[in-house]
Design a protein around this motif. Structure first.
Motif, PDB file in Angstrom:
ATOM      1  N   ILE A 594       0.828  -1.207   0.000  1.00  0.00           N
ATOM      2  CA  ILE A 594       0.000   0.000   0.000  1.00  0.00           C
ATOM      3  C   ILE A 594       0.860   1.253   0.000  1.00  0.00           C
ATOM      4  N   SER A 595       1.914   1.252   0.785  1.00  0.00           N
ATOM      5  CA  SER A 595       2.772   2.444   0.852  1.00  0.00           C
ATOM      6  C   SER A 595       3.464   2.707  -0.474  1.00  0.00           C
ATOM      7  N   SER A 596       3.855   1.639  -1.192  1.00  0.00           N
ATOM      8  CA  SER A 596       4.513   1.835  -2.491  1.00  0.00           C
ATOM      9  C   SER A 596       3.536   2.421  -3.516  1.00  0.00           C
ATOM     10  N   ILE A 597       2.270   1.973  -3.452  1.00  0.00           N
ATOM     11  CA  ILE A 597       1.273   2.542  -4.368  1.00  0.00           C
ATOM     12  C   ILE A 597       1.068   4.025  -4.076  1.00  0.00           C
ATOM     13  N   CYS A 598       0.956   4.373  -2.796  1.00  0.00           N
ATOM     14  CA  CYS A 598       0.778   5.780  -2.435  1.00  0.00           C
ATOM     15  C   CYS A 598       1.992   6.611  -2.831  1.00  0.00           C
ATOM     16  N   PHE A 599       3.195   6.046  -2.652  1.00  0.00           N
ATOM     17  CA  PHE A 599       4.404   6.765  -3.021  1.00  0.00           C
ATOM     18  C   PHE A 599       4.465   7.001  -4.528  1.00  0.00           C
ATOM     19  N   ASN A 600       4.102   5.994  -5.306  1.00  0.00           N
ATOM     20  CA  ASN A 600       4.122   6.168  -6.765  1.00  0.00           C
ATOM     21  C   ASN A 600       3.112   7.230  -7.215  1.00  0.00           C
ATOM     22  N   LEU A 601       1.921   7.224  -6.604  1.00  0.00           N
ATOM     23  CA  LEU A 601       0.925   8.236  -6.966  1.00  0.00           C
ATOM     24  C   LEU A 601       1.393   9.634  -6.597  1.00  0.00           C
ATOM     25  N   SER A 602       2.051   9.776  -5.438  1.00  0.00           N
ATOM     26  CA  SER A 602       2.555  11.094  -5.047  1.00  0.00           C
ATOM     27  C   SER A 602       3.659  11.568  -5.981  1.00  0.00           C
ATOM     28  N   VAL A 603       4.509  10.649  -6.426  1.00  0.00           N
ATOM     29  CA  VAL A 603       5.570  11.026  -7.371  1.00  0.00           C
ATOM     30  C   VAL A 603       4.972  11.498  -8.693  1.00  0.00           C
ATOM     31  N   ILE A 604       3.934  10.787  -9.150  1.00  0.00           N
ATOM     32  CA  ILE A 604       3.278  11.206 -10.392  1.00  0.00           C
ATOM     33  C   ILE A 604       2.651  12.591 -10.228  1.00  0.00           C
ATOM     34  N   GLY A 605       2.003  12.835  -9.070  1.00  0.00           N
ATOM     35  CA  GLY A 605       1.403  14.141  -8.841  1.00  0.00           C
ATOM     36  C   GLY A 605       2.429  15.252  -8.786  1.00  0.00           C
ATOM     37  N   LEU A 606       3.561  15.023  -8.106  1.00  0.00           N
ATOM     38  CA  LEU A 606       4.615  16.039  -8.059  1.00  0.00           C
ATOM     39  C   LEU A 606       5.242  16.262  -9.430  1.00  0.00           C
ATOM     40  N   TRP A 607       5.347  15.213 -10.218  1.00  0.00           N
ATOM     41  CA  TRP A 607       5.921  15.356 -11.557  1.00  0.00           C
ATOM     42  C   TRP A 607       5.007  16.185 -12.463  1.00  0.00           C
ATOM     43  N   ASN A 608       3.703  16.039 -12.288  1.00  0.00           N
ATOM     44  CA  ASN A 608       2.760  16.796 -13.113  1.00  0.00           C
ATOM     45  C   ASN A 608       2.588  18.237 -12.653  1.00  0.00           C
ATOM     46  N   TYR A 609       3.176  18.604 -11.514  1.00  0.00           N
ATOM     47  CA  TYR A 609       3.018  19.977 -11.015  1.00  0.00           C
ATOM     48  C   TYR A 609       3.630  21.000 -11.967  1.00  0.00           C
ATOM     49  N   ARG A 610       4.706  20.638 -12.598  1.00  0.00           N
ATOM     50  CA  ARG A 610       5.362  21.591 -13.498  1.00  0.00           C
ATOM     51  C   ARG A 610       4.526  21.871 -14.745  1.00  0.00           C
ATOM     52  N   ALA A 611       3.599  20.967 -15.074  1.00  0.00           N
ATOM     53  CA  ALA A 611       2.738  21.158 -16.242  1.00  0.00           C
ATOM     54  C   ALA A 611       1.339  21.611 -15.843  1.00  0.00           C
ATOM     55  N   ARG A 612       1.196  22.182 -14.641  1.00  0.00           N
ATOM     56  CA  ARG A 612      -0.130  22.608 -14.168  1.00  0.00           C
ATOM     57  C   ARG A 612      -0.647  23.778 -15.011  1.00  0.00           C
ATOM     58  N   PRO A 613      -1.956  23.928 -15.135  1.00  0.00           N
ATOM     59  CA  PRO A 613      -2.523  25.053 -15.900  1.00  0.00           C
ATOM     60  C   PRO A 613      -2.225  26.383 -15.208  1.00  0.00           C
TER      61      PRO A 613
END
Length: 750
Positions: A594-613
Motif C-alpha cells: 500500500i505504501s509503495s502505491i501511495c508513493f508512486n501516486l505522489s511522485v506522479i502528482g509532483l511530476w505533473n506539477y510543473r505542467a499545471r494550468p
C-alpha cells in the motif's frame, strides 16, 4: 478600493435636478421645458418636464474625460413651443473647476444657479444642478446617461444602463394526490377511467388512471411536482376528470392558493387535507338557458407542500453556480468572496447590418450569472472594441461552482431598420470554475468568444476578464470538499433524472418571465442561453465529443497495458528484471504494498506539477469536436423539436444515421451486459457442468493455497505472467476460454 481589479475611468458627471420660476404666474403653462447640456461637440438632452413653473428632471449625464476636449460646459434651459425651441436661460461652467469625488464620500449636494440669456443678462429662472469628476465607482454611474449613448432616445436609454438582478426564490411544489370520495359520474355507460389533472401557471401534470375497484372513491397516491417562485402569483388548480373515448369530462375541481400551504424543511410528511370539489358550471336548459351550479358533495384528499430542503436546479448540474437549498435556515456559512472585473472586448463583429447598405454596428453588453445574482453591464453603442471596466462581487458558499459570463448584442438600437420582435444576439460565452482558481490571486486573461452557428464555428472576438477568489478561512474551504454537493433532501428523497430535467425547464421558463418584468428587462433568450436551456437536445457532435472524452480519460489505462505488454514481451530486459525484483520484494515484505502505491501516486502528482494550468480554462474547439463538422450535422443540431425540416430525404438520412449510432451503442452495452452475466453465471448453475468445474476448482485451489506458502504462490504468478515470449502461445488462455463459454441471457432475448 472597490474597483481595484479594473482600470479606473474618469467621467464628468452633470446632475440636472430641477428649475424654478420658469413660467410667470399669469402665463399659460403650455410649454414643455427641458435642459440641453453641451460639452464640446457632444450634446445631451433631458426628457421633457412637466408643464409647471417648477419642473423636475433629476437626470445624470456622464461624459468620459478622454472625450472632453473643451474647457467649458454649456447648459441651456429650453422650452418646446409651436414655433420652435425657446431658450429660457443659459449657464456656462468651467470643466477644470469641477470638484473630484471619490467614494465613500457622500454625494455632492446640488445647488441653485442663476441663468443668463444669450446676451448675458440675468433672467428670473434658476436651475439646480451638480457637476463633479468621478469614476465608475460612483453611485451615479449605473443611473447616468453616458456619452456613448447620447444618440439614443429618452425612451430607450433605460436599455443601456448597467443593472443587478436577483433571481426570485424558487420552491418545489409537491402535490401528493391520495384519493377522492363521492364522485358523481356524468357518463355511466362503462367503467370510468378517472385521473387528476393539476395546472399551475403554464405547466400541466396528470396522474395515472386509477386502478381502484371502487369507481366512486378512486385511489392514486401519486406525487406531482412543480416549480413555484415567490411571490406566488399563480393558483394551483386540480380537476378530477374522466376519460371518455378521446375526450375528457370534468367531474369536479378545486383551486388552492400557495400561500396557505405548509413549507417544510426536511422529509417529514405533512398532514393530508380534504378539499371540496366544485362541479363545473353547467347549462340548465329548463331555466331560461341560465347557467346554474348543481349541489356537489365530492372531495379530494391531498398532501400539498412547498419543499424548501431541495435546491431547485435551474442550470445543468455540471455547470451549476449554486447548490444551496431554498430556505435560508439550511444555508451554510459562506467561505469566501468572488470578484469579477469585466474589462473590455476586442474584435467584435458587426452584428446588425443595416438595410440601407450603410454598413453595420455592434451594441455590446455583458451578462454575468453566479448564484441568485445576475449582473448586466452598460451597453456600449456602436463599438467593436467596447470598454466596460465594471467590477462586481458575489458571496461564495461552494468552490465547486461555475460563473458564466456572456456577451450579447442589444437589439433595441438599430435606428430606422429596427425590426419588431428582434432578439438580442449572442456573441460568446465564458465559463470559469472556481475550484480551478488559486485563492487571493488575480487572474487577468483574454478569453476567446466562440459561437457555433449553422454555418460552422465562428470566433466573435476576445473578452478580457479579471477574476479573484478570496476565502475567509482555508480550513472551511477544505472542509467543503468532504461534504455532499447537494442538500440532504436530494439523497433522502431523490428525484429521478427525468423529473429533474422537467423541473429545470420549468424553472428556466419561470426565471425568464420574472426577469423579463424588470426594468430594463433581462430578455428571455438571454436567460435561456445563460442557463443552457437546450443542452439536452440531440447532437451528433456532442455524442462524438463525449466518446472522445471517454477515450482520453482511459488513455492512462491504455498506457498501463502497453507498459505491461512491454514487460511481458521482454523488449527491455533490464526493466523487466527490475520489475521482477520489485515484485519479489513486495512478496517478501507485503506491508509495503500500500505504501509503495501511495508513493508512486505522489511522485506522479509532483511530476505533473510543473505542467499545471497557469490560466483558467476556456472553450476548446478541439474538445467540442467542431473542426470535423459537415453542414448536415450543423443543420440537424440547430433543428428544433418538432423538426422544421420539410425534406423527407433529409429526415430519412438523419433517422438512418441515428439508428446506426444507436446500434453501435446498443452493441457496446450488450457486450458489457454479456460479460457481467457470464461472471454471474459462474455460481448460478445456469451451466451445471461449468459451475461444477468452477466449484471444484475453487475447492482444489483452497486446499493447495492452504498448503503452499503464499509467497511461493505470488512468485509463481509473477514468473508466469512475465514469462518470456518463447514460452507464450498465441491462442487464448484457459481462463479466457472458460469465461467465453459461459452462458448469458442473450439466448432469451427476442
Amino acid at each position: 478600493s472597490a474597483f481595484d481589479m479594473v482600470e479606473p475611468m474618469e467621467f464628468l458627471y452633470i446632475r440636472i435636478v430641477k428649475a424654478k420660476d420658469l413660467i410667470e404666474v399669469n402665463d399659460d403653462c403650455t410649454c414643455d421645458p427641458y435642459v440641453e447640456v453641451r460639452v464640446g461637440n457632444y450634446k445631451a438632452i433631458t426628457k421633457t418636464g412637466e408643464k409647471l413653473p417648477n419642473p423636475e428632471w433629476n437626470q445624470v449625464f456622464a461624459f468620459s474625460k478622454e472625450r472632453v476636449h473643451t474647457f467649458f460646459i454649456e447648459i441651456f434651459l429650453k422650452t418646446k413651443v409651436h414655433e420652435g425651441d425657446g431658450v429660457k436661460g443659459r449657464l456656462i461652467l468651467d470643466v477644470n473647476e469641477a470638484p473630484k469625488r471619490v467614494p465613500p464620500d457622500s454625494p455632492l449636494a446640488p445647488q441653485w444657479y442663476k441663468l443668463e440669456d444669450l446676451g448675458g443678462v440675468c433672467v428670473k429662472p434658476e436651475l439646480m444642478l451638480a457637476v463633479w469628476m468621478g469614476t465608475q465607482a460612483d453611485e451615479a454611474f449605473t443611473e447616468a446617461w453616458h456619452l456613448d449613448a447620447v444618440g439614443v432616445s429618452c425612451d430607450e436609454i433605460v436599455n443601456t444602463k448597467s443593472k443587478v438582478y436577483m433571481s426570485p426564490k424558487l420552491w418545489y411544489l409537491r402535490v401528493n394526490v391520495i384519493q377522492a370520495q363521492n364522485l358523481e359520474m356524468v357518463s355511466k355507460n362503462k367503467r370510468p377511467e378517472v385521473f387528476v389533472k393539476a395546472v399551475f401557471g403554464e405547466t400541466t401534470a396528470k396522474t395515472k388512471i386509477s386502478t381502484s375497484r371502487n369507481v366512486l372513491s378512486p385511489l392514486w397516491n401519486e406525487d406531482l411536482m412543480f416549480v413555484a417562485a415567490e411571490p406566488f402569483d399563480s393558483l394551483l388548480t386540480l380537476t378530477v376528470e374522466n376519460k371518455v373515448g378521446n375526450n375528457e369530462e370534468v367531474i369536479g375541481k378545486c383551486v388552492i392558493h400557495l400561500g396557505k400551504l405548509e413549507r417544510r424543511l426536511g422529509n417529514k410528511p405533512v398532514d393530508s387535507r380534504w378539499f371540496t370539489l366544485e362541479r363545473p358550471v353547467v347549462e340548465d336548459g329548463k331555466k331560461n338557458g341560465k347557467e346554474t351550479p348543481a349541489l356537489f358533495n365530492s372531495k379530494l384528499q391531498l398532501r400539498a407542500s412547498l419543499d424548501g430542503g431541495y435546491h431547485v436546479l435551474d442550470e445543468t448540474s455540471h455547470n451549476s453556480s449554486d447548490m444551496r437549498p431554498t430556505v435560508r435556515q439550511l444555508w451554510k456559512q459562506e467561505i469566501g468572496v468572488l470578484e469579477l472585473g469585466i474589462l473590455n472586448a476586442t474584435g467584435l463583429p458587426q452584428m446588425k447590418i443595416m438595410k440601407n447598405g450603410q454598413g453595420g454596428r455592434t451594441d455590446a453588453y455583458c451578462v454575468a450569472k453566479y448564484g441568485q445574482k445576475w449582473v448586466r453591464t452598460r451597453t456600449i453603442i456602436d463599438s467593436s472594441s467596447p470598454q466596460w471596466n465594471e467590477q462586481y462581487t458575489w458571496e461564495v458558499f461552494d468552490p465547486c461552482t461555475v460563473i458564466t459570463v456572456g456577451v450579447f448584442d442589444n437589439c433595441h438600437f438599430q435606428g430606422p431598420d429596427n425590426v419588431k420582435g428582434a432578439k438580442d444576439s449572442r456573441i460568446g460565452k465564458v465559463r470559469i470554475r472556481l475550484s480551478t482558481l488559486e485563492t487571493d490571486r488575480i487572474y487577468t486573461y483574454s478569453f476567446p468568444l466562440l459561437v457555433l452557428e449553422t454555418q460552422g464555428l465562428k470566433k466573435m472576438g476576445d473578452l478580457q476578464l479579471a477574476i479573484r477568489f478570496s476565502c475567509s478561512s482555508f480550513f472551511n474551504l477544505l472542509q467543503v470538499y468532504t461534504q455532499p454537493i447537494l442538500p440532504k433532501m436530494h439523497y433522502s428523497h431523490p428525484l429521478s433524472l427525468y423529473q429533474q430535467e422537467c423541473l429545470r425547464h420549468q424553472a428556466t421558463q419561470l426565471l425568464s418571465l420574472r426577469l423579463g418584468r424588470s426594468e430594463p428587462p433581462l430578455r428571455m433568450e438571454i436567460v435561456k442561453d445563460m442557463l443552457d436551456y437546450d443542452s439536452r437536445n440531440w447532437s451528433k457532435r456532442r455524442t462524438t465529443a463525449n466518446s472522445q472524452r471517454i477515450k482520453a480519460a482511459l488513455s492512462g489505462v491504455g498506457f498501463l497495458f502497453q507498459f505491461l505488454e512491454t514487460l511481458c514481451s521482454w523488449k527491455r530486459p533490464v526493466i523487466t528484471v527490475l520489475v521482477h525484483l520489485f515484485l519479489f520484494f513486495l512478496i517478501f515484505y507485503p506491508q509495503f504494498i500500500i505504501s509503495s502505491i501511495c508513493f508512486n501516486l505522489s511522485v506522479i502528482g509532483l511530476w505533473n506539477y510543473r505542467a499545471r494550468p497557469r490560466n483558467p480554462p476556456h472553450m476548446d474547439p478541439q474538445l467540442s469536436n467542431v473542426h470535423k463538422l459537415i453542414q448536415e450535422d450543423l443543420e440537424e443540431e440547430f433543428d428544433g423539436i418538432p423538426t422544421t425540416c420539410k425534406n423527407n430525404d433529409t429526415l430519412k438520412f438523419r433517422y438512418n444515421r441515428l439508428r446506426v449510432i444507436a446500434g453501435k451503442m446498443q452493441i457496446l452495452l450488450g457486450d458489457l451486459a454479456t460479460q457481467l452475466e457470464r461472471l454471474q453465471s459462474l455460481l448460478s448453475w445456469r451451466d451445471p457442468r461449468a459451475t461444477a468445474m468452477f466449484v471444484c476448482f475453487c475447492v482444489v485451489s483452497g486446499i493447495v493455497l492452504s498448503v503452499i506458502p503464499l509467497r511461493i504462490t505470488y512468485m509463481g504468478f509473477v514468473v508466469y505472467f512475465l514469462r518470456h515470449p518463447k514460452f507464450r502461445s498465441k491462442l487464448p488462455s484457459v481462463p479466457v476460454n472458460f469465461l467465453r463459454r459461459l452462458p448469458a441471457k442473450t439466448d432469451s432475448l427476442l
